[in-house]
Design an enzyme around this catalytic site. Structure first.
Site, short mmCIF file in Angstrom:
data_model
loop_
_atom_site.label_atom_id
_atom_site.label_comp_id
_atom_site.label_asym_id
_atom_site.label_seq_id
_atom_site.Cartn_x
_atom_site.Cartn_y
_atom_site.Cartn_z
N GLU A 13 -15.36 11.25 38.59
CA GLU A 13 -16.46 12.21 38.49
C GLU A 13 -16.30 13.17 37.30
O GLU A 13 -16.92 14.22 37.26
CB GLU A 13 -16.57 13.01 39.79
CG GLU A 13 -16.93 12.15 40.98
CD GLU A 13 -17.01 12.95 42.26
OE1 GLU A 13 -18.01 13.66 42.46
OE2 GLU A 13 -16.06 12.88 43.06
N SER A 142 -20.21 11.83 44.56
CA SER A 142 -21.29 11.44 43.65
C SER A 142 -21.77 10.02 43.90
O SER A 142 -22.38 9.40 43.04
CB SER A 142 -20.86 11.57 42.18
OG SER A 142 -20.60 12.92 41.87
N TYR A 209 -28.63 11.67 39.95
CA TYR A 209 -28.43 12.15 38.59
C TYR A 209 -29.46 11.69 37.57
O TYR A 209 -29.40 12.09 36.42
CB TYR A 209 -27.01 11.77 38.12
CG TYR A 209 -25.95 12.42 38.97
CD1 TYR A 209 -25.76 13.80 38.97
CD2 TYR A 209 -25.15 11.65 39.81
CE1 TYR A 209 -24.79 14.39 39.76
CE2 TYR A 209 -24.17 12.24 40.61
CZ TYR A 209 -24.01 13.62 40.57
OH TYR A 209 -23.06 14.21 41.36
N ARG A 247 -21.29 22.95 50.89
CA ARG A 247 -22.56 22.29 51.18
C ARG A 247 -22.32 21.21 52.23
O ARG A 247 -21.42 20.39 52.08
CB ARG A 247 -23.14 21.66 49.91
CG ARG A 247 -24.65 21.39 49.99
CD ARG A 247 -25.15 20.58 48.83
NE ARG A 247 -24.75 19.19 48.94
CZ ARG A 247 -24.22 18.48 47.95
NH1 ARG A 247 -23.99 19.02 46.78
NH2 ARG A 247 -23.88 17.20 48.15
N ASP A 249 -24.01 18.06 54.19
CA ASP A 249 -25.09 17.08 54.12
C ASP A 249 -25.26 16.41 55.48
O ASP A 249 -24.26 15.96 56.08
CB ASP A 249 -24.78 16.02 53.06
CG ASP A 249 -24.66 16.62 51.67
OD1 ASP A 249 -25.29 17.68 51.43
OD2 ASP A 249 -23.94 16.05 50.83
N GLU A 261 -21.12 14.54 55.26
CA GLU A 261 -19.91 15.04 54.63
C GLU A 261 -20.05 16.53 54.34
O GLU A 261 -21.14 17.10 54.42
CB GLU A 261 -19.60 14.28 53.34
CG GLU A 261 -20.67 14.38 52.27
CD GLU A 261 -20.28 13.58 51.03
OE1 GLU A 261 -19.29 13.97 50.36
OE2 GLU A 261 -20.94 12.57 50.72
N ASN A 263 -18.96 19.32 51.37
CA ASN A 263 -18.52 19.46 49.98
C ASN A 263 -18.03 20.88 49.74
O ASN A 263 -18.81 21.84 49.85
CB ASN A 263 -19.69 19.17 49.03
CG ASN A 263 -20.19 17.75 49.16
OD1 ASN A 263 -19.66 16.84 48.55
ND2 ASN A 263 -21.23 17.56 49.97
N GLY A 267 -21.94 20.22 43.38
CA GLY A 267 -22.47 20.33 42.03
C GLY A 267 -23.06 21.71 41.78
O GLY A 267 -23.71 22.30 42.64
#
Length: 307
Positions: A13, A142, A209, A247, A249, A261, A263, A267
């Site tokens: 990443e 990612s 992305y 974060r 999800d 998951e 994070n 990002g």
């Protein structure tokens, strides 16, 4: 205050990290911080690169970034840094360990198997999860090395591809439903975003992305469901001992939020999900970075007048 934006790293990443770091540098208030880029190419150089910093703003993703190792180096050197501590970072980076702790805490998450090596692969065991299913590196991000497998004959190639990331591989039951992301700042859930890929079947690397890859907007949820999603996200925050920001999800299926998951270093470009949630709450990108630095200093027990 001399703030080093730590970016690059040694994981798959790296490219995403460099984009995050560049935008963080642009977003930091020049009148308030002396912002310097710290591009990490080798693990061995990190200690020398960060000496003299008052604060490390982490823009790293993946191994040697989100997994607690960089956090450990910084703590050893006495340099305060952004985000969660070593323990939480290490746990959340390991998706298998994360799901074990979530399941033990009564937090819904899809059934899964974790393979330490490709020799442990068993089509019979995998089939118990049903098809389609998701194959992904257990400590990646990612969506790199991640596949959606629709039928048994696609399974082994997907597992082999995931093992190219040189880490354990997870097979996870696919949960069909509404994908939401819950950004948390200082223990408070920011406006929840709904994610709808525009061209892909699921939120893969290209959807994340590529320009126009997905629609991301504030979710319009019934009050009862919104409350349940928020409580699920906060339950993750508490169970995994997150700090400052994170974060979570989730996929909502039949009214149940299943956690995908957590994070600890999501990002952080201005177009990323957490900054979009912060913007919906009235916080600018520069204001978000400023808040993260202040909260992180408090989390590390450092007086606010550092530098």
């Amino acid at each position: 205050m001399k703030v080093g934006v730590i970016m690059g790293g040694t994981s798959s990443e790296r490219g995403v990290s460099l984009k995050t770091g560049a935008e963080m540098l642009r977003g930091l208030e020049q009148a308030k911080y002396e912002a310097v880029p710290v591009v990490v190419d080798r693990r061995e150089n990190l200690a020398d690169q960060v000496r003299g910093l008052d604060f490390a703003l982490l823009a790293l993703h993946g191994a040697f970034g989100e997994d607690g190792t960089v956090q450990a180096v910084l703590e050893t050197l006495g340099i305060p840094y952004s985000g969660s501590g070593m323990l939480s970072s290490a746990i959340c980076m390991d998706k298998d360990m994360t799901k074990r702790l979530l399941r033990a805490s009564g937090i819904p998450t899809a059934d899964w198997l974790c393979l330490e090596k490709i020799g442990e692969y068993s089509a019979e065991a995998a089939s118990k999860l049903g098809f389609p299913l998701i194959v992904k590196p257990s400590a990646g991000g990612s969506s790199i090395g991640m596949s959606k497998v629709k039928k048994p004959e696609e399974l082994y190639p997907a597992v082999a591809e995931a093992f190219r990331q040189e880490q354990p591989v997870m097979l996870e039951a696919f949960v069909k439903g509404m994908e939401l992301t819950c950004s948390i700042l200082d223990g408070e859930v920011l406006p929840i975003l709904q994610i709808v890929p525009n061209h892909a079947e699921w939120f893969d690397y290209n959807a994340k992305y590529s320009a126009g890859g997905a629609m991301e907007e504030v979710a319009d949820l019934p009050p009862e469901l919104e409350s349940r999603v928020k409580e699920t996200a906060l339950a993750c925050w508490r169970a995994l001992k997150c700090g400052v920001y994170a974060r979570v999800d989730v996929i909502v299926s039949d009214g149940v939020p299943y956690v995908l998951e957590v994070n600890t270093l999501p990002g952080m470009t201005s177009a990323s999900l957490l900054p979009k949630s912060a913007k919906a709450a009235g916080l600018t990108f520069s204001g978000l970075l400023d808040t993260i630095i202040s909260l992180s200093l408090k989390e590390r027990g450092v007086p606010q007048h550092v530098g």
